[in-house]
Structures are given as structure tokens and as C-alpha cells.
Design a protein around this motif. Structure first.
Motif, mmCIF file in Angstrom:
data_model
loop_
_atom_site.group_PDB
_atom_site.id
_atom_site.type_symbol
_atom_site.label_atom_id
_atom_site.label_comp_id
_atom_site.label_asym_id
_atom_site.label_seq_id
_atom_site.Cartn_x
_atom_site.Cartn_y
_atom_site.Cartn_z
ATOM 1 N N ALA A 1 0.819 -1.212 0.000
ATOM 2 C CA ALA A 1 0.000 0.000 0.000
ATOM 3 C C ALA A 1 0.852 1.261 0.000
ATOM 4 O O ALA A 1 0.390 2.331 -0.425
ATOM 5 C CB ALA A 1 -0.934 -0.006 1.200
ATOM 6 N N LYS A 2 2.087 1.155 0.478
ATOM 7 C CA LYS A 2 2.966 2.324 0.552
ATOM 8 C C LYS A 2 3.611 2.662 -0.781
ATOM 9 O O LYS A 2 4.192 3.733 -0.939
ATOM 10 C CB LYS A 2 4.051 2.090 1.607
ATOM 11 C CG LYS A 2 3.503 2.041 3.032
ATOM 12 C CD LYS A 2 4.612 1.765 4.036
ATOM 13 C CE LYS A 2 4.066 1.701 5.458
ATOM 14 N NZ LYS A 2 5.125 1.401 6.462
ATOM 15 N N ILE A 3 3.534 1.752 -1.736
ATOM 16 C CA ILE A 3 4.074 2.016 -3.076
ATOM 17 C C ILE A 3 3.190 3.059 -3.739
ATOM 18 O O ILE A 3 1.965 3.043 -3.605
ATOM 19 C CB ILE A 3 4.103 0.724 -3.915
ATOM 20 C CG1 ILE A 3 4.951 -0.349 -3.227
ATOM 21 C CG2 ILE A 3 4.646 1.001 -5.315
ATOM 22 C CD1 ILE A 3 4.891 -1.701 -3.910
ATOM 23 N N SER A 4 3.792 3.992 -4.457
ATOM 24 C CA SER A 4 3.003 5.032 -5.118
ATOM 25 C C SER A 4 1.954 4.396 -6.021
ATOM 26 O O SER A 4 2.199 3.357 -6.635
ATOM 27 C CB SER A 4 3.912 5.956 -5.932
ATOM 28 O OG SER A 4 4.431 5.277 -7.057
ATOM 29 N N SER A 5 0.792 5.027 -6.094
ATOM 30 C CA SER A 5 -0.334 4.440 -6.820
ATOM 31 C C SER A 5 -0.008 4.176 -8.284
ATOM 32 O O SER A 5 -0.432 3.164 -8.854
ATOM 33 C CB SER A 5 -1.555 5.351 -6.715
ATOM 34 O OG SER A 5 -1.268 6.628 -7.260
ATOM 35 N N LYS A 6 0.753 5.055 -8.906
ATOM 36 C CA LYS A 6 1.094 4.878 -10.322
ATOM 37 C C LYS A 6 1.929 3.623 -10.532
ATOM 38 O O LYS A 6 1.674 2.814 -11.439
ATOM 39 C CB LYS A 6 1.845 6.108 -10.837
ATOM 40 C CG LYS A 6 2.110 6.081 -12.331
ATOM 41 C CD LYS A 6 2.751 7.375 -12.798
ATOM 42 C CE LYS A 6 2.987 7.357 -14.312
ATOM 43 N NZ LYS A 6 3.615 8.627 -14.780
#
Length: 198
Positions: free
Chosen positions: A33-38
């Protein structure tokens, strides 16, 4: 530890295959979840495409063999559980699977197209609502040619795998021929009778 590879930065995820990405997503949801959405969307696309590819590969394998791996695994387990089954039972099951695969391949590669062509000819012959004696004879001959060819091919391929089917070609061919003749005669008689009453 999860995938046996060191992941120290987001860029390291680009070098992982879809299986490893899926493991991280399912087992480390907070980190995922901490990974950037893109970037996360791109990685999830890799997972989704791989799942779709896997489904297509499974479908292709089942189409070629006539049985899914899950069914093969289930049948094997069921046979193994039954204490009355011997190695001969496993061999019989395998022979059945091989026969099904052979027939499926025959139909896919050759005989479905032949039957479709014959069926189109049948439709054309019936376009005027009846079958003449010449049309009936032609349809019978074409169908029996397909049957003879299919049986010969089947027997040759079954022999190659050491199949124990004892059905003779002549008796089976005769039975199918009689059925086809009866069917064609019944269609011809029925249609002529209907038209004669109209």
C-alpha cells in the motif's frame, strides 16, 4: 525471506516476475500500500496479465489433452484412495486420458473442419426442403468417407500408444454407416411426405 530476494528500493520490484509480485501483494499488504499508486497500478497490471496468461495456458492445455490438470490430479487422488485399485487401474485411467487427448486433437486439427464442410453441404441440399436420391447418396458417401478416415486414423494412433480397445474397425464402421443411412433415409422420407401433403 518471502521470495528469497533482497528488496531495498522500489526499483528492485521491476526485476521481479509476476509470481513474486503477487506474493508480496498478498503477504505484505501494508508495504504494498505504501508504493506510489502509479507504480502499484503498473505492477498490478503485470500480475493481472500473468493471471490471464496462466488461464489461457490452462485452457489451451485442456483443449489439447481433453482434461484439466485439476481433474487429472483429482482423478489420480480418487483412484489412489480406493484400496481396491491396482497399478492396472491407474494404467487404464491413463489410457483413457490419452485416448481422449488423441480424439480431441483429431477433431481440432482435421475432422471438425471436415464435418463442418459436410454439414454445410447438408444445409445446401436441404435448402429446397427435400433431399433427392442423388443428394442423399452423395451425403452418405461423403459422411462414410469421413467416418472411414477417422476410424483408420484413430486405430493407428491408438495402436501407437498400445491401447487395448478391442473394437474392430469393420464392425464399428458398419454400425455407424447403418445409423447414417437410416438417418438420411428418415429425413428424406419425412420431408417428401410433408411436401406431398402441402
Amino acid at each position: 525471506a518471502l521470495i528469497g530476494k533482497n528488496i531495498s528500493k522500489v526499483q528492485d520490484l521491476y526485476n521481479l516476475d509476476a509470481k513474486d509480485l503477487k506474493l508480496i501483494k498478498e503477504n505484505m499488504p501494508e508495504a504494498w500500500a505504501k508504493i506510489s499508486s502509479k507504480i502499484r497500478d503498473a505492477l498490478e497490471n503485470v500480475i493481472d496479465y500473468n493471471d490471464q496468461l496462466s488461464d489461457l495456458e490452462d485452457s489451451l492445455a485442456e483443449a489439447l489433452t481433453g482434461i484439466s490438470f485439476d481433474d487429472l490430479d483429482s482423478n489420480f487422488s480418487s483412484t489412489l484412495v480406493d484400496m481396491s485399485n491396482s497399478a492396472a487401474d491407474f494404467a487404464s485411467n491413463m489410457e483413457t486420458d490419452l485416448k481422449n487427448a488423441i480424439i480431441r486433437a483429431m477433431m481440432t486439427n482435421v475432422y471438425s473442419a471436415k464435418l463442418e464442410e459436410w454439414y454445410k453441404g447438408f444445409q445446401t441440399a436441404m435448402s429446397d426442403g427435400t433431399l433427392s436420391s442423388d443428394e442423399t447418396a452423395s451425403l452418405k458417401g461423403q459422411y462414410n468417407d469421413i467416418v472411414s478416415s477417422a476410424i483408420a486414423t484413430r486405430n493407428e494412433l491408438f495402436k501407437a500408444i498400445g491401447a487395448t480397445d478391442t473394437t474392430t474397425t469393420s464392425s464399428l464402421q458398419k454400425g455407424i454407416q447403418n445409423v447414417s443411412e437410416t438417418t438420411a433415409d428418415a429425413i428424406e422420407g419425412y420431408m417428401n411426405n410433408v411436401l406431398g401433403q402441402s
